[in-house]
Structure formats: structure tokens, C-alpha cells
Write a protein that holds these residues in place. Structure first.
Motif, short mmCIF file in Angstrom:
data_model
loop_
_atom_site.label_atom_id
_atom_site.label_comp_id
_atom_site.label_asym_id
_atom_site.label_seq_id
_atom_site.Cartn_x
_atom_site.Cartn_y
_atom_site.Cartn_z
N UNK A 19 0.15 2.64 6.99
CA UNK A 19 -1.04 2.09 6.04
C UNK A 19 -2.27 3.20 6.08
N UNK A 20 -2.65 3.68 7.42
CA UNK A 20 -3.57 4.64 7.47
C UNK A 20 -3.19 5.69 6.90
N UNK A 21 -2.13 6.37 7.47
CA UNK A 21 -1.66 7.44 6.83
C UNK A 21 -1.53 7.68 5.24
N UNK A 70 0.84 -1.16 -0.11
CA UNK A 70 0.11 0.22 0.11
C UNK A 70 0.78 1.08 0.08
N UNK A 71 1.88 1.10 0.62
CA UNK A 71 2.65 2.44 0.93
C UNK A 71 3.79 2.78 -0.21
N UNK A 104 -4.00 10.12 2.69
CA UNK A 104 -3.15 11.03 1.89
C UNK A 104 -3.36 10.62 0.53
N UNK A 105 -3.36 9.72 0.04
CA UNK A 105 -3.50 9.13 -1.28
C UNK A 105 -4.85 8.63 -1.89
N UNK A 152 -6.27 -1.08 -7.24
CA UNK A 152 -5.11 -2.07 -6.45
C UNK A 152 -4.95 -1.73 -4.80
N UNK A 153 -5.24 -0.48 -4.29
CA UNK A 153 -5.24 -0.08 -2.83
C UNK A 153 -6.47 -0.85 -2.32
N UNK A 154 -7.53 -0.61 -2.95
CA UNK A 154 -8.68 -1.26 -2.36
C UNK A 154 -8.41 -2.70 -2.23
N UNK A 155 -7.86 -3.58 -3.14
CA UNK A 155 -7.70 -4.73 -3.14
C UNK A 155 -6.69 -5.30 -1.98
N UNK A 156 -5.73 -4.40 -1.80
CA UNK A 156 -4.63 -4.65 -0.66
C UNK A 156 -5.35 -4.49 0.57
N UNK A 157 -6.45 -3.52 0.65
CA UNK A 157 -7.18 -3.20 1.85
C UNK A 157 -7.82 -4.41 2.11
#
Length: 313
Positions: free
Chosen positions: A221-223, A126-127, A227-228, A233-238
Motif C-alpha cells: 500500500x505504501x509503495x 488501493x493497489x 508511486x501513484x 478514492x485513494x484518499x478515502x481508502x487511506x
């Protein structure tokens, strides 16, 4: 170090659960069902990850090893507990008790390190998504796994060797359903100061430090999420983060409740109940958490079922 068995006790008596004799059959069936669910559910996770090439990623690499660890962790205590309930016996040999302590600590510590590795994987995904494949290389995954095994083995071995040097005279009754290290130290007639110090220091390395690393990873991860803007892809990682956080909460929640808020010397019922949570309940729930909340795992399961049903005989 002088490895001499100073104990005059040849066996220990496990009091088990605070349940009435007429309820033994019900609880035996319940715990047997939980144990079989743990074994079969985690074996299914391992099978899906090995058969589906889409799951050959660092996250699922660690998940497959976590599933194997959960099976082994439950198998340290559950079979002996079930056997004692079935044959109405409470005894466990001195050697069997010491061995149970070692493997219980080993698989428990390995669980902690694997959860930390999975948290680091989610942090990188994620980061640092553009560098994910470079950072989470196959060599790094194997290195993290090897280090986890070595540290877990060393930690369990230190505790076991120190325990083997203690003397046990007189009372050999343990108010538990397995050979718990803290319960054995209370039962010993020797000075356990060194053992207590090692529990604090080594416990900080194998439990507290990994837990802090997990909290720091998810803090980043939360930060990053705040911020972004969210992407596919981020939603899948989440989605895998939610599953992982659920498992972390169950695992560390039980440990914190047991060791940071211990029960009084006169009541061990809470210790036994909490121990059931992290030896049977948490390993049993892990397959459901990762399958029901994870799109990739559900897809792999559906693909396996459809291939098994519709394949020609």
C-alpha cells in the motif's frame, strides 16, 4: 488421543489485580464502565452497518464481524472478573477454567484473522482499485470468514485438549484475573514440552503469520501511494487504513509486549496490566477509532440520529 482428566484440582484461585482492598470499588466501577462501553460501542457499529446500505461493502462486512468478536472476546473474561471483584471471591471451577481458555483463544485468534482479512481488503482497494469489486466478491468475503472461524476453532481446540491432559496437584493459585494458558502450564505438575511446542508452531500460524501478512499488505500500500498520484478514492481508502492500522498497533503491540518480552517469574504485574490492554482497552477503543476517524461511519451515525430525532411519533 485419550481424553482423561488427570487433574486432582477441582477449582483454581484467581489472584486478580495487584490492588489494595480499599481500591476494589474504584477499579470495579472503572472496569465495569470499560466493559459496558465495549459492548455498547461495538453493538452500535454492528447496528450502523446493518441499517445503512452505504456500508454494505467488504470492509464493513469484516468490521461488523470484528465488532462482534470484540464483544465476545471481552465477555470471556470481564463478567467473571467483575463478579469475583463484587462478591470478593477468587475461585473458578476446573471446567470453567478450561472453557475460558478455549473461548479466550478462539475469539483472540479470530480477531487476528479478521484484522488480516481487513488488511487484504485495503490492499486490493488501493493497489488494484479497478478490480476491487471483482476480487472482493461476496463469495470471497464469506470464504475468508469461514476459513478464519475454522482455523480459530482448530487452534483453540488443540491447545484446550492438550491442556486437559495435564495434571494439577498442590498449588492451584493463578497470578492472573482469568485462566491464562501460559500461567496454567507453569502451574501444572506434568511435562508441558508438547504444549510449549504447539504454542510455538500454532502461534506462528494464528498470530505471527497474519501479522506478517498485514505488514506485507501495508508495504504494498505504501509503495503504491508513493508511486501513484493521490485520487479521491485513494484518499478515502487511506482513511480506513489509518483506522485499521491503529487497531492493529493496539492489538499486536499488547501481544508482542506480553509474549515476546515476558516478565520475570517473580513479577506478574506486567502480564496482568498488558492483558487488560488487549482484553478490555483495545476492544473498547475500536468503536471510537472507527467512528471518529471514518467519514462513512460518522455519516451513518448522523443519519441514524437525525432519522431517530425527526421521525414522526
Amino acid at each position: 488421543m485419550r481424553l482423561e482428566n488427570q487433574s486432582s484440582v477441582s477449582e483454581f484461585l484467581l489472584l486478580g489485580f495487584p490492588i489494595r482492598p480499599e481500591q476494589q470499588g474504584v477499579f470495579f466501577a472503572l472496569f465495569l464502565g470499560m466493559y459496558l462501553t465495549t459492548v455498547l460501542g461495538n453493538l452500535l457499529i454492528i447496528l450502523l452497518i446493518r441499517l445503512d446500505s452505504r456500508l454494505h461493502t467488504p470492509m464493513y462486512f469484516f468490521l461488523s464481524h470484528l465488532a462482534f468478536t470484540d464483544i465476545s472476546f471481552s465477555s470471556v473474561t470481564a463478567p467473571k472478573m467483575l463478579m469475583n471483584m463484587q462478591i470478593q471471591s477468587q475461585s473458578i471451577s476446573y471446567g470453567g477454567c478450561i472453557s475460558q481458555v478455549y473461548f479466550f483463544l478462539f475469539w483472540g485468534d479470530l480477531d487476528s484473522f479478521l484484522l488480516t482479512s481487513m488488511a487484504y481488503d485495503r490492499y486490493v482497494a488501493i493497489c488494484h482499485p479497478l478490480h476491487y469489486t471483482t476480487i472482493m466478491s461476496q463469495s470471497l468475503c464469506f470464504l475468508l470468514l469461514i476459513v478464519s472461524w475454522v482455523l480459530s476453532c482448530a487452534s483453540a481446540l488443540v491447545h484446550t485438549l492438550l491442556l486437559a491432559r495435564l495434571s494439577f496437584h498442590g498449588d492451584n493459585t493463578l497470578p492472573h484475573f482469568f485462566c491464562d494458558l501460559s500461567a496454567l502450564l507453569k502451574l501444572s505438575s506434568s511435562d508441558t514440552t508438547v504444549n510449549d511446542l504447539v504454542i510455538i508452531t500454532v502461534g506462528g500460524v494464528v498470530i505471527t503469520l497474519p501479522f506478517i501478512c498485514i505488514l506485507v499488505s501495508y508495504g504494498h500500500i505504501v509503495a503504491t501511494i508513493l508511486r501513484v498520484p493521490s485520487t479521491k478514492g485513494t484518499c478515502k481508502a487511506l482513511s480506513t487504513c489509518c483506522s485499521h492500522l491503529s487497531v492493529v498497533s493496539l492489538y499486536y503491540g499488547a501481544i508482542i509486549g506480553l509474549y515476546f518480552f515476558p516478565s520475570s517469574n517473580n513479577s506478574n504485574d506486567k502480564d496482568v496490566i498488558v492483558a487488560i490492554l488487549y482484553t478490555l482497552v483495545t476492544p473498547m477503543l475500536n468503536p471510537f477509532i472507527y467512528s471518529l476517524r471514518n467519514r462513512d461511519m460518522k455519516g451513518a451515525l448522523g443519519h441514524l440520529l437525525s432519522r431517530g430525532i425527526f421521525s414522526p411519533c
